[in-house]
Write a protein that holds these residues in place. Structure first.
Motif, PDB file in Angstrom:
ATOM      1  N   MET A   1      33.962 -87.754 -14.955  1.00 13.36           N
ATOM      2  CA  MET A   1      35.383 -88.070 -15.093  1.00 13.36           C
ATOM      3  C   MET A   1      36.038 -87.227 -16.166  1.00 13.36           C
ATOM      4  SD  MET A   1      36.351 -90.265 -13.091  1.00 13.36           S
ATOM      5  CE  MET A   1      36.079 -91.742 -12.268  1.00 13.36           C
ATOM      6  N   ILE A   2      35.313 -87.093 -17.276  1.00 12.17           N
ATOM      7  CA  ILE A   2      35.914 -86.324 -18.379  1.00 12.17           C
ATOM      8  C   ILE A   2      36.127 -84.886 -17.916  1.00 12.17           C
ATOM      9  CG2 ILE A   2      35.532 -85.430 -20.721  1.00 12.17           C
ATOM     10  CD1 ILE A   2      34.282 -88.140 -21.393  1.00 12.17           C
ATOM     11  N   SER A   3      35.124 -84.331 -17.206  1.00 10.67           N
ATOM     12  CA  SER A   3      35.300 -82.971 -16.667  1.00 10.67           C
ATOM     13  C   SER A   3      36.540 -82.896 -15.815  1.00 10.67           C
ATOM     14  CB  SER A   3      34.109 -82.595 -15.773  1.00 10.67           C
ATOM     15  OG  SER A   3      32.943 -82.531 -16.538  1.00 10.67           O
ATOM     16  N   LEU A   4      36.651 -83.900 -14.954  1.00  8.64           N
ATOM     17  CA  LEU A   4      37.766 -83.907 -13.998  1.00  8.64           C
ATOM     18  C   LEU A   4      39.090 -84.011 -14.729  1.00  8.64           C
ATOM     19  CD1 LEU A   4      38.988 -84.202 -11.176  1.00  8.64           C
ATOM     20  CD2 LEU A   4      38.526 -86.636 -11.285  1.00  8.64           C
ATOM     21  N   PHE A   5      39.161 -84.943 -15.675  1.00  9.33           N
ATOM     22  CA  PHE A   5      40.457 -85.166 -16.330  1.00  9.33           C
ATOM     23  C   PHE A   5      40.770 -84.152 -17.413  1.00  9.33           C
ATOM     24  CE2 PHE A   5      42.534 -88.586 -14.317  1.00  9.33           C
ATOM     25  CZ  PHE A   5      41.523 -89.295 -13.675  1.00  9.33           C
ATOM     26  N   GLN A   6      39.869 -83.122 -17.556  1.00  5.68           N
ATOM     27  CA  GLN A   6      40.271 -82.014 -18.425  1.00  5.68           C
ATOM     28  C   GLN A   6      41.071 -80.998 -17.640  1.00  5.68           C
ATOM     29  OE1 GLN A   6      36.431 -81.182 -19.983  1.00  5.68           O
ATOM     30  NE2 GLN A   6      37.145 -81.377 -22.060  1.00  5.68           N
ATOM     31  N   MET A   7      40.900 -81.028 -16.334  1.00  6.33           N
ATOM     32  CA  MET A   7      41.638 -80.066 -15.498  1.00  6.33           C
ATOM     33  C   MET A   7      42.934 -80.712 -15.046  1.00  6.33           C
ATOM     34  SD  MET A   7      38.551 -78.630 -13.276  1.00  6.33           S
ATOM     35  CE  MET A   7      36.975 -78.440 -14.025  1.00  6.33           C
ATOM     36  N   GLU A   8      43.965 -80.293 -15.693  1.00  3.21           N
ATOM     37  CA  GLU A   8      45.229 -80.988 -15.443  1.00  3.21           C
ATOM     38  C   GLU A   8      45.653 -80.887 -13.985  1.00  3.21           C
ATOM     39  OE1 GLU A   8      47.611 -80.490 -18.753  1.00  3.21           O
ATOM     40  OE2 GLU A   8      49.430 -81.208 -17.829  1.00  3.21           O
ATOM     41  N   ASN A   9      45.391 -79.700 -13.375  1.00  8.44           N
ATOM     42  CA  ASN A   9      45.847 -79.541 -11.989  1.00  8.44           C
ATOM     43  C   ASN A   9      45.147 -80.535 -11.066  1.00  8.44           C
ATOM     44  OD1 ASN A   9      43.474 -78.157 -12.517  1.00  8.44           O
ATOM     45  ND2 ASN A   9      43.755 -76.766 -10.790  1.00  8.44           N
ATOM     46  N   LEU A  10      43.859 -80.826 -11.334  1.00 10.02           N
ATOM     47  CA  LEU A  10      43.150 -81.807 -10.493  1.00 10.02           C
ATOM     48  C   LEU A  10      43.541 -83.231 -10.899  1.00 10.02           C
ATOM     49  CD1 LEU A  10      39.557 -80.309 -10.191  1.00 10.02           C
ATOM     50  CD2 LEU A  10      41.437 -80.114  -8.600  1.00 10.02           C
ATOM     51  N   ALA A  11      43.617 -83.447 -12.215  1.00  8.60           N
ATOM     52  CA  ALA A  11      43.922 -84.798 -12.702  1.00  8.60           C
ATOM     53  C   ALA A  11      45.239 -85.294 -12.124  1.00  8.60           C
ATOM     54  CB  ALA A  11      43.986 -84.796 -14.223  1.00  8.60           C
ATOM     55  N   ARG A  12      46.176 -84.361 -11.946  1.00  9.36           N
ATOM     56  CA  ARG A  12      47.499 -84.769 -11.477  1.00  9.36           C
ATOM     57  C   ARG A  12      47.494 -85.213 -10.015  1.00  9.36           C
ATOM     58  NH1 ARG A  12      52.148 -83.563 -14.085  1.00  9.36           N
ATOM     59  NH2 ARG A  12      51.903 -82.735 -16.182  1.00  9.36           N
ATOM     60  N   GLU A  13      46.408 -84.924  -9.307  1.00  6.73           N
ATOM     61  CA  GLU A  13      46.373 -85.317  -7.892  1.00  6.73           C
ATOM     62  C   GLU A  13      46.101 -86.798  -7.700  1.00  6.73           C
ATOM     63  OE1 GLU A  13      44.715 -81.150  -6.080  1.00  6.73           O
ATOM     64  OE2 GLU A  13      44.110 -83.001  -5.131  1.00  6.73           O
ATOM     65  N   ALA A  14      45.632 -87.454  -8.766  1.00  7.31           N
ATOM     66  CA  ALA A  14      45.298 -88.886  -8.618  1.00  7.31           C
ATOM     67  C   ALA A  14      46.565 -89.695  -8.366  1.00  7.31           C
ATOM     68  CB  ALA A  14      44.606 -89.364  -9.880  1.00  7.31           C
ATOM     69  N   SER A  15      46.536 -90.544  -7.356  1.00  6.31           N
ATOM     70  CA  SER A  15      47.753 -91.310  -7.019  1.00  6.31           C
ATOM     71  C   SER A  15      47.784 -92.632  -7.781  1.00  6.31           C
ATOM     72  CB  SER A  15      47.805 -91.579  -5.516  1.00  6.31           C
ATOM     73  OG  SER A  15      46.716 -92.378  -5.153  1.00  6.31           O
ATOM     74  N   THR A  16      48.935 -93.272  -7.752  1.00  4.24           N
ATOM     75  CA  THR A  16      49.174 -94.493  -8.552  1.00  4.24           C
ATOM     76  C   THR A  16      48.131 -95.575  -8.293  1.00  4.24           C
ATOM     77  OG1 THR A  16      51.496 -94.012  -8.312  1.00  4.24           O
ATOM     78  CG2 THR A  16      50.943 -96.171  -9.171  1.00  4.24           C
ATOM     79  N   GLY A  17      47.967 -95.896  -7.001  1.00  2.00           N
ATOM     80  CA  GLY A  17      47.063 -97.012  -6.653  1.00  2.00           C
ATOM     81  C   GLY A  17      45.659 -96.754  -7.148  1.00  2.00           C
ATOM     82  N   VAL A  18      45.219 -95.490  -6.989  1.00  2.00           N
ATOM     83  CA  VAL A  18      43.857 -95.154  -7.388  1.00  2.00           C
ATOM     84  C   VAL A  18      43.732 -95.230  -8.908  1.00  2.00           C
ATOM     85  CG1 VAL A  18      42.185 -93.275  -7.411  1.00  2.00           C
ATOM     86  CG2 VAL A  18      43.481 -93.758  -5.349  1.00  2.00           C
TER      87      VAL A  18
END
Length: 2034
Positions: free
Chosen positions: A1620-1637
């Protein structure tokens, strides 16, 4: 005096409030003068005194008070706002003025009260005065009564409500104070003056002396009707008019108004209802069954006492009624029978209409009991049945009465007839329609021939009453057979009758009659004597019609218009003259010869039976001449036809003679008074000849003439039975053919369908195919008139035959029956306007339903079955219900008598077993269909309980109940449901489900009704309470229903009904009423109901050659009066005028009245609701290959509420010409009804898609023409097509692009072109791409060309989902077998090449050699080099510009399309155009685009580039690309890896820990490699969902599993958190997460943090620290809108969950505070509208009061802080962001924001933001040094702690940024060197991170306006490649950038593992997998290595940017400039290596 001078300086209003009485006196005097001077009632001056008026009247000083009262009176009289003060001022007058000794004060007080009443505040005044009656001070009470009396005397009983006054009168009469009693007496006299005897009942119980005095006073009153002498403001004009009349001396109009002016008040209404059910003796039901009659008597006497109460409260009286009914029916003691009857009388009188539901059970029993002879029993029964009749309608008990009429007992027959007579007296011509009169008359006619004189007398009386009520014209058709003596007797009885409603009803009927027959006398004179003679003749022969009046006109004989079925059903003599059927006896042959010899030549008679055919022919010729010359009155028809039948008669062998003979029969029938007796002589012969080849036509002509003379129904019946008694198939088939034709000519009315059916069935079974074909043709013609019910008769036929019948019916579908040309036109002499008679559609409509053979099932409803249904065991109950279901199924159509079944089923509707409830509902649906319209009588006892089920908590039960209610309403109409209080009682129940379902149902039904019962008003108070219901759905439904209630009740009544609401509620409701008034639809016009078929059949007008609908019988009869005169004149015009007349409701009325209004009716939120329904799958999704019937029906239904009815009929007509007409109308109305068109756009487009499936070209052309105009209009209106509209229209439009006709294809392309202005081209692209897959080669070719045009116009960004995929799809078509498709594909790709250059080849991928060579060849031939800049300019400009202006309008707002959002369309998961796009990708694309640009920049530093970089870049030329160059969209990677990633992600949620860990490791590898991490794009939500499912699994399962090794779990946790930390360091990917998720993820993480079980583990703390770090990352890197929204929803859920831990909510709030701290930086990237919508929903669920009840004060503080921060950051503009909220009043959000905006100005300067920032970085500048030191100390403490180090650094950065001169040296110098450098580095990292964000052009962060400014070509404003400081940038920077570029292009790097520490995003380099902050330190060395480069790069790219951003306006352009600058520099680097 000093004091005086002080107050004298004050203003008037201040004086009025002064404590000195002198000052107040002076103030009041001045105020009085001011009030008298103000001329404008709306002047603002009035408002100043609003709050003071109460003080004026309640002043403590008597002298001053007097002056105050004078001023107040003037104020109330003149001020517009005075109404607001009513309550307080009147209560002040009552308490402080009425107790004054001064008469003057009281007088003024009374005047003020009356003035308030005059300004329309009567109810409030009356309320206060009635409160005053309870005062302990008798003076006040007396004054209040006096004021009320005066008000009543002046304003009348319409304004002053009498009921509440009458209620308190008895109490006033009991008062000890004489003055009060005297006043009470005076007001009682005044009330009596207005309502007369209605007052007597309520005052029955007062002191007898007082009552006597009162009665004496009452007698002295004048008898005239009182009139009000004073009027409300709104009635003042009327007052002026009245005065005018009086001054003119005439009271002409006044007299006319009398009736209206005195409302008839019913004493019953004034009484209080008494509840008696609970007062019944406990043992009543046992006693009533007792064997001893004395006990039964006691029980009945107890009831008798209770039912003497004049008004009883509604309740369930079914058991009591059942018990009384049993006594009446079965008890042997007649005295008890009489007593029980009295009890029933009392119940009926006390309950009135509420007793109606029991009437059907009791009436048959009472009627049967009339066999008793004892007078007192008979009298009691008569009283009972009369009282019961008043509670119900004659219609509902008619079947019970008619059933008893055939009883053998004469007493029963006599009493029933007398009861009918009494009942008729209560009827009027409208409540006693012909359909009801017909069966009654038939039954009574039998009784007038009864042997018992008393039965005959009673029948005469009943018929006489009917004659009086409805007039002779209506009754005469039924009395055709009655001889003269009996007729006179009936008329005699009629004259004696006195009707309840006076003679009004009868009189109007007579008047109408006399007008309708202006020319009757002339002809009657001639025929009169003959009528009498023939009527007196013995009644042996069949009946004969008298001649209709024909003074002039052609020699045709008039017959009644549309006559009824044989015998008694001559019901439709309509308005024709009272034509009597003449009784013609059968004559002997001798008499006939004698009569014939008089009129025929003697030779003729002799030669009739000559053996020579020529002589017979000559004889026939003479016969014909004689008949032609004969006068009608002299022609002996019967004699002549008997002569023709004389030997050889119909056995004539010579065809010429036979033809002649048949022609003569036709002539006699046309010219003479041809009777049924004569017809019977010839019919047999005619039928015999009808199949003859030579004579058949003549036989048919003769039959038609006879049908015209004797009416088709009778003739047809005779002919059919004769034809089918023969064996000749030719005759049978020709008879059927003749009948088919005759029905079209004569119309269908009166035909006995039932009789035909058996013959038709015989014909269908015939072996001869011609007979079968003719029968099917006849059925088709019948179907035109009868509609679908006809099919029911043939359902048991063989399938092959049934399919033929269905095919025939299909042909007839939608056709309207032709207007009759025969039979009717002749009777126009009598002036038939069918309009009047059409007043009974039942005549046609329900008759057809009545033809169905109905089965009596009451005998199957046994007691055993009833007890089964009520059994305790649910299985047995189910058995019982199954039995009922099968009984109904077997019977198909049943009679309304179903015994005790209703009560049993009612019990099951509230069964505890929901399955049984549903079963009961389905049985009730069956019942409605089986019983048809007769189900009406069960509405009250069964229908209303179904409505109660709408309150069930289960969705499926409610749905079933709604379907049942609809099935019932379809059969019964709405009147029965709306009558009485039942519906309002249901609405009163505070059940949200019941309320929303019921209101929804009413909103659907009310708009379709033309009128409603007055009882609808009873629902209004409950409707108002629903408007304020705490349930949002109920409020919504109530708002939807409001306009439809208003449509029927009118605004005035609705507004008046708000009087009883609380002031706050009242204002709200009135505002809603105003809104509803604007949206109020017009009532449906009469013609819309043209189709009166209850079975809802095929198309309108099945039964209606006759017309106007039922409700309007009176009005249509009035319209029709002049017509007889008009149409009588010439014979020629008759048929035409009838046709015109025939359907006033179809054509003429419809044309004129109905077409004037708008064609599209705007239904508020209609379109949104339809979209929601489609989304929720409540309706079918508009998606089909060919439109099925259910789609068409659905569209029809949806259109019914918002498209004019007449237009809808045209739109759904089966004939294409009507579609053309509809389109022409729509074109005409396009400009004038823009709003309407837009509100119905989805429906219009759907309807047009249906037209695309039509085969008719003219319709298609017209539709396309309309579409062009439509889309031009929409683009002018800046409308944005919704997804729903687009997806249900575009695919079908694209089908038409493949039409063979050029002109159509051209139009479709033009429309597609225009659509791009209202719908983004990028969204159009996938639809057109889908079109390329069609089998139609033309369509493929056109779609490919269209794609080329899109790319040419809008650039590569329109290609969806990615350019690579799109181009591959297009390239496939290069190898198509069709030449045009190949060419189109090649041309399109050439177009793309022209835009995009050589990169096209990369995007296309592998092509076969042949295809590739074709492509290269084509490109060579036509290529122009791509020009980058212009493309960028063009890029989707149309959408952009439009969207800018349209943001404000919700309806028009579409997401602004920009490059990045388009590129990510496929991935965007939420509905907002959030772009998850980041710089590198766009950067690369642009680098390619500007490859050939040798921009001037390179020249400016040649030495640097050429000298320093050549040797460095040399290696670049060697390596080969490992893989094909990756497209900007990573298409290849996607296509190869998507499925792999999906598989791995699915394993993440595995129950097996090892599988999950492996999957997570693989994903970690992808995420850690910068070049591969992009592959995860599009899978983020999927991955997060799998992750939190795994977290849930660990929490619930693994942690609880004792056997599992906890180290395993910790390992899994660390993998998850690391990933998760890896993922949420990449802003372009992190921004794809939708509200519900995100919501679920945060829920999982917070739950994990609170898991106490982890604390006990060794590494538990480590896990917690990691989770902490992860949460911070999630908050910072996710899309800010989504995460903020998720947290708000999560907080709401956690507060709602009572079981949840408070700690959970607390952590959610901490996250929210963190978000609040980030807001200043992120505010521009947040979709505020959505956040405010979430806050609105939160505040709706948690109003302020509810939040305050929370144990903790944190929630309310959190919310306030968030709102405060938003307000501070956005300022007043925040109020523009409430667009997504439908109803802002539902929460306090708007009010709260407004309050904040108000205070913010004051707080800006003075208050520190500590509250908002929660002690973050800002400190008041004047704060003491000590405070500053404390603050900094705290920050450094945080930096020192492992958990909060990042937070501390952020706060320190903020602090330094705000106070640049702040000294932090003292805090650093005591720490280690390592710590100091760590802090410095940390601050620098934060700075880069913050500054770097400014560079990322993501559409989330940039408003649409900014985006536009990004579009122009790159500007070359940078003068130097170096820093602004003049420093030179070292090559290492470029090297670093090149490394990244090489990686992106897939080129091998020398060191594969050596990942650059920094990306172009200038993200702080944080390790890829971190389990805690410890690892941060271990990576510091990496950061240090790259720091220099990083710093340079950052300065390089950002210093200029930060300078530019100082002014907000230039920020966006500087961003663009930055990117362009970087691009150019890198470009030069690339080109230098070539």
């Amino acid at each position: 005096m000093g004091d005086d001078s002080e107050w004298m300086k004050l203003s008037v209003d201040q004086k009025c409030e002064h404590k000195l009485w002198k000052a107040r006196l002076s103030g009041y005097e001045e105020a009085l003068k001011i009030f008298q001077k103000i001329k404008d009632e709306k002047s603002p001056e009035w408002s100043k005194y609003l709050g003071l008026i109460k003080k004026f009247v309640t002043d403590s000083n008597a002298v001053v008070q007097l002056k105050g009262l004078e001023a107040a009176l003037v104020y109330v009289e003149n001020a517009h706002v005075a109404g607001k003060t009513t309550g307080e001022v009147v209560s002040g007058v009552v308490s402080k003025v009425f107790n004054q000794p001064k008469a003057k004060a009281k007088e003024l007080g009374t005047e003020i009260c009356l003035m308030y009443i005059e300004i329309e505040k009567g109810e409030a005044v009356q309320e206060e005065l009635l409160k005053g009656l309870d005062s302990k001070n008798p003076k006040i009470t007396v004054a209040c009564i006096e004021t009320l009396r005066k008000a009543l005397s002046e304003f009348g009983s319409k304004i002053i409500l009498l009921k509440p006054i009458i209620k308190v009168l008895p109490k006033l009469f009991e008062s000890r104070e004489k003055a009060i009693r005297d006043e009470a007496k005076l007001i009682a006299v005044e009330i009596y003056r207005w309502i007369r005897d209605a007052l007597k009942a309520p005052l029955q119980n007062i002191n007898s002396v007082q009552l006597k005095e009162l009665e004496e006073e009452w007698l002295k009153l004048p008898t005239g009707v009182p009139k009000p002498t004073r009027f409300l403001r709104s009635q003042q004009e009327l007052e002026a008019k009245l005065e005018q009349q009086q001054s003119a001396g005439g009271d002409a109009e006044g007299g006319g108004d009398d009736g209206d002016e005195a409302p008839q008040i019913d004493a019953y209404e004034l009484l209080e209802a008494v509840e008696i059910l609970s007062k019944l003796p406990k043992d009543f039901y046992d006693k009533i069954e007792a064997k001893k009659w004395q006990e039964r008597k006691e029980a009945l006497e107890a009831v008798e006492v209770l039912v003497k109460n004049p008004k009883l409260e509604a309740g369930d009286y079914s058991d009591l009624v059942k018990a009384l009914k049993k006594v009446v029916g079965k008890d042997t003691n007649v005295m008890l029978v009489a007593l029980a009857a009295k009890c029933l009388t009392g119940l009926a009188v006390g309950l009135r209409k509420k007793f109606g539901q029991y009437a059907g059970h009791v009436v048959p029993t009472i009627l049967e009991k009339f066999k008793e002879k004892k007078p007192q029993v008979v009298q009691a029964l008569q009283e009972a049945i009369d009282a019961i009749f008043l509670t119900t309608t004659l219609q509902s008990i008619s079947e019970d009465i008619l059933a008893v009429m055939d009883n053998k007992n004469p007493t029963i027959k006599q009493q029933t007839s007398l009861f009918i007579a009494r009942s008729f007296r209560h009827c009027t011509s409208s409540t006693l329609p012909k359909s009801l009169l017909k069966p009654f008359c038939a039954a009574l006619l039998k009784h007038i021939n009864d042997s018992a004189p008393e039965v005959r007398d009673a029948a005469f009386e009943a018929l006489g009453t009917a004659l009086k009520v409805v007039g002779e014209k209506a009754v005469n058709p039924f009395l055709a057979d009655v001889d003269k003596l009996k007729l006179d007797r009936i008329k005699e009885c009629s004259e004696k009758v006195e009707l309840v409603y006076g003679k009004k009803a009868g009189a109007t009927a007579d008047k109408r009659e006399s007008k309708a027959l202006p020319g009757k006398t002339a002809a009657s004179g001639a025929a009169g004597d003959k009528d009498v003679k023939e009527a007196a003749a013995p009644k042996s022969g069949p009946l004969k019609k008298a001649p209709a009046t024909k003074a002039s006109g052609p020699p045709k004989k008039g017959k009644p218009a549309v006559s009824g079925a044989s015998g008694g059903s001559g019901s439709k003599n309509k308005k024709g003259p009272d034509v009597k059927e003449i009784v013609e006896p059968e004559l002997s042959v001798e008499v006939c010869e004698e009569k014939a010899s008089v009129v025929l030549p003697s030779t003729c008679l002799q030669l009739l039976d000559s053996s020579n055919w020529k002589e017979r022919l000559a004889c026939m010729e003479e016969f014909q001449k004689a008949v032609e010359l004969m006068d009608r009155t002299e022609m002996p028809c019967q004699a002549l036809v008997r002569m023709l039948a004389k030997k050889p008669g119909w056995k004539e062998t010579n065809f010429q003679v036979m033809q002649m003979k048949l022609h003569i029969v036709a002539l006699i029938a046309q010219k003479g008074n041809f009777s049924k007796t004569s017809a019977q002589v010839v019919l047999d012969g005619l039928v015999d000849k009808i199949g003859d080849v030579k004579c058949g036509n003549n036989a048919k002509e003769a039959l038609t003439a006879i049908a015209e003379a004797c009416l088709l129904p009778w003739t047809a019946e005779q002919v059919m039975s004769m034809a089918f008694s023969q064996k000749n198939p030719k005759n049978q088939s020709e008879t059927l053919n003749w009948l088919s034709n005759a029905i079209k000519e004569f119309g269908f009315s009166g035909l006995n369908v039932k009789a035909f059916i058996s013959n038709v069935k015989t014909a269908l079974a015939a072996t001869n195919p011609a007979v079968r074909t003719s029968a099917i043709t006849l059925l088709g013609v019948m179907y035109l008139y009868v509609g679908p019910p006809l099919r029911m008769f043939f359902e048991d036929e063989k399938t092959a035959l049934l399919s033929q019948i269905d095919a025939e019916f299909e042909k007839m579908q939608g056709q309207t029956p032709p207007a009759p040309t025969r039979g009717t036109s002749k009777n126009i002499g009598g002036g038939t306007d069918e309009g009047e008679d059409g007043d009974e559609p039942d005549e046609g409509g329900s008759d057809v339903v009545d033809l169905l053979p109905r089965v009596e099932i009451s005998d199957k409803i046994t007691l055993e079955l009833i007890s089964k249904i009520g059994d305790k065991n649910w299985k047995i109950r189910k058995e019982g219900l199954d039995e009922v279901s099968s009984i109904i199924n077997e019977a198909k159509f049943i009679q309304p008598n179903i015994g005790e079944l209703p009560a049993a089923l009612k019990g099951r509707l509230n069964d505890s077993n929901k399955i049984l409830v549903q079963q009961t509902l389905s049985i009730l649906q069956q019942l409605a269909v089986a019983m048809g319209p007769n189900v009406k009588q069960h509405v009250k006892n069964l229908g209303i309980p179904i409505i109660t089920v709408l309150g069930d908590s289960k969705n499926n039960v409610r749905a079933a109940a709604l379907a049942t209610v609809n099935a019932w309403a379809e059969q019964t109409g709405m009147k029965e449901w709306l009558e009485g209080e039942d519906l309002s009682e249901e609405l009163k129940k505070e059940n949200p489900f019941l309320r929303q379902e019921l209101l929804g149902w009413l909103a659907e039904k009310l708009p379709t009704l033309r009128s409603t019962p007055t009882d609808l008003i009873l629902c209004v108070p409950h409707l108002y309470s629903c408007l304020e219901d705490r349930n949002g759905d109920v409020r919504k439904k109530a708002q939807d229903a409001l306009p439809f209630f208003m449509m029927h009740l009118g605004y005035e009544k609705m507004a008046k009904a708000t009087g009883k609401l609380k002031p706050t509620s009242k204002d709200q409701v009135l505002a809603m009423l105003e809104k509803a008034k604007a949206n109020m639809p017009a009532k449906p016009a009469a013609p819309a109901k043209a189709s009166s078929k209850p079975a809802g059949g095929a198309g309108p007008a099945k039964f209606q050659p006759v017309s106007a609908p039922v409700e309007d019988s009176m009005s249509s009869s009035v319209e029709s009066k002049p017509d007889p005169k008009k149409t009588r004149g010439g014979g020629v015009s008759k048929a035409k005028s009838v046709q015109g007349k025939k359907m006033p409701s179809k054509s003429s009325l419809k044309e004129d009245d109905d077409k004037s209004g708008p064609i599209f009716i705007i239904v508020p939120n209609g379109k949104e609701q339809r979209m929601r329904d489609e989304k929720a799958l409540k309706v079918l999704k508009w998606n089909f290959t060919t439109p099925r019937d259910e789609y068409i029906e659905q569209l029809k239904l949806q259109m019914s509420s918002c498209v004019a009815r007449w237009l809808q009929d045209e739109m759904f007509h089966s004939d294409f010409q009507h579609h053309n007409k509809a389109l022409a109308v729509m074109v005409d109305h396009l400009e004038s009804e823009k709003e309407g068109v837009i509100s119905c756009l989805d429906l219009i487009l759907k309807w047009l898609t249906l037209r695309f499936f039509d085969t008719n070209t003219s319709v298609l052309m017209k539709a396309l023409e309309y579409l062009k105009l439509l889309f031009t209009l929409l683009s002018d209106e800046e409308y944005h097509l919704t997804e729903n509209e687009a997806s249900s229209f575009i695919p079908y439009l694209i089908l038409k692009v493949g039409e063979p006709k050029d002109v159509i294809r051209k139009d479709v392309r033009a429309i597609l072109n225009r659509m791009c202005l209202v719908y983004p081209a990028s969204k159009m692209f996938p639809f057109i791409m889908e079109g390329t897959k069609s089998k139609n080669s033309k369509q493929r070719a056109e779609c490919l060309e269209e794609l080329g045009c899109l790319v040419e116009s809008y650039g590569m960004n329109v290609c969806q989902p990615t350019p690579g995929k799109a181009l591959k799809e297009m390239a496939i078509h290069i190898g198509d077998r069709d030449n045009t498709v190949r060419n189109a594909a090649l041309n399109t790709i050439v177009t793309v090449y022209n835009v995009h250059g050589d990169q096209v080849f990369k995007l296309i991928g592998n092509l076969s050699e042949k295809d590739m060579s074709m492509l290269e060849e084509r490109i060579k031939r036509s290529a122009k080099r791509p020009a980058a800049a212009p493309i960028k300019q063009v890029e989707e400009r149309p959408q952009r510009t439009q969207n800018l202006n349209s943001n404000a309008n919700m309806l028009r707002k579409g997401p602004a399309e920009d490059m990045s959002s388009r590129l990510n369309q496929a991935r965007s998961l939420s509905g907002h155009s959030e772009a998850t796009h980041t710089v590198p990708r766009e950067f690369q694309l642009d680098l390619d685009e500007i490859e050939n640009d040798n921009g001037t920049v390179r020249c400016e530093m040649p030495a640097l580039v050429q000298h320093k970089l050549d040797d460095i870049f040399e290696p670049v030329l060697i390596p080969e690309p490992k893989i094909r160059a990756v497209s900007p969209h990573f298409d290849d990677m996607h296509s190869n890896t998507a499925s792999t990633i999906n598989f791995i992600i699915s394993q993440v949620a595995s129950g097996d820990i090892n599988t999950s860990v492996q999957a997570l490791t693989q994903i970690d590898e992808v995420l850690r490699q910068e070049d591969k991490s992009e592959a995860m794009s599009g899978h983020i939500d999927q991955f997060l969902i799998a992750t939190f499912m795994q977290l849930r699994l660990i929490y619930n399962t693994h942690m609880a599993d004792e056997k599992l090794d906890k180290d395993e779990i910790i390992k899994l946790y660390s993998c998850i958190i690391g990933n998760m930390i890896s993922l949420f360091q990449m802003e372009n990917l992190a921004r794809e997460a939708s509200t519900g998720v995100l919501k679920d993820l945060m829920h999982g993480l917070i739950t994990l943090m609170l898991d106490s079980r982890i604390e006990d583990l060794e590494e538990g703390q480590q896990v917690f620290r990691s989770v902490n770090l992860l949460v911070v990352k999630v908050l910072e890197k996710s899309d800010q809108t989504n995460i903020l929204s998720a947290l708000l929803v999560l907080l709401q859920d956690s507060l709602l969950a009572t079981a949840g831990s408070p700690k959970f909510s607390e952590l959610v709030m901490k996250c929210l505070w963190r978000m609040v701290r980030l807001l200043p930086d992120t505010i521009n990237s947040i979709n505020l509208d959505r956040i405010l919508l979430d806050i609105h929903i939160f505040m709706k669920v948690f109003p302020k009061e509810k939040l305050k009840q929370c144990k903790s004060e944190f929630p309310i503080r959190t919310l306030k802080t968030l709102l405060h921060t938003l307000c501070k950051l956005k300022g007043p503009k925040i109020l523009d962001h409430l667009t997504m909220i439908d109803n802002k009043n539902e929460s306090e959000l708007e009010a709260h924001l407004c309050r904040m905006m108000k205070h913010s100005l004051d707080q800006m300067g003075s208050k520190s933001d500590k509250e908002t920032e929660k002690g973050a970085s800002r400190i008041d500048e004047k704060a003491s040094k000590a405070k500053v030191n404390d603050f900094l100390a705290e920050i450094f403490k945080k930096i020192g702690s492992k958990e909060n180090t990042k937070e501390g650094l952020a706060e320190l950065y903020e602090y330094k940024k705000k106070y640049s001169d702040a000294d932090i040296e003292p805090f650093l110098k005591n720490s280690s060197q390592f710590f100091q450098s760590y802090v410095e580095r940390g601050l620098r990292v934060i700075e880069m991170e913050r500054e770097g964000k400014g560079r990322i052009p993501s559409s989330t962060g940039i408003s649409p306006q900014m985006e536009v400014s990004c579009v122009p070509t790159p500007t070359s404003t940078v003068s130097s490649v170096g820093n602004t400081n003049g420093e030179e940038v070292g090559p290492s920077v470029y090297l670093e950038r090149l490394k990244i570029l090489r990686q992106r292009c897939g080129l091998e790097n020398t060191k594969q593992d050596d990942r650059p520490a920094l990306t172009l995003l200038s993200k702080p380099s944080v390790p890829a997998v971190v389990s805690s902050t410890d690892m941060l330190h271990s990576k510091l060395s990496q950061i240090r290595e790259s720091r220099e480069q990083h710093h340079h790069l950052d300065l390089d790219s950002n210093q200029m940017h930060s300078a530019a951003t100082t002014s907000s306006s230039s920020s966006s352009s500087s961003t663009a400039a930055n990117i362009d600058d970087l691009k150019k520099r890198l470009e030069r680097i690339k080109s230098s290596r070539k």
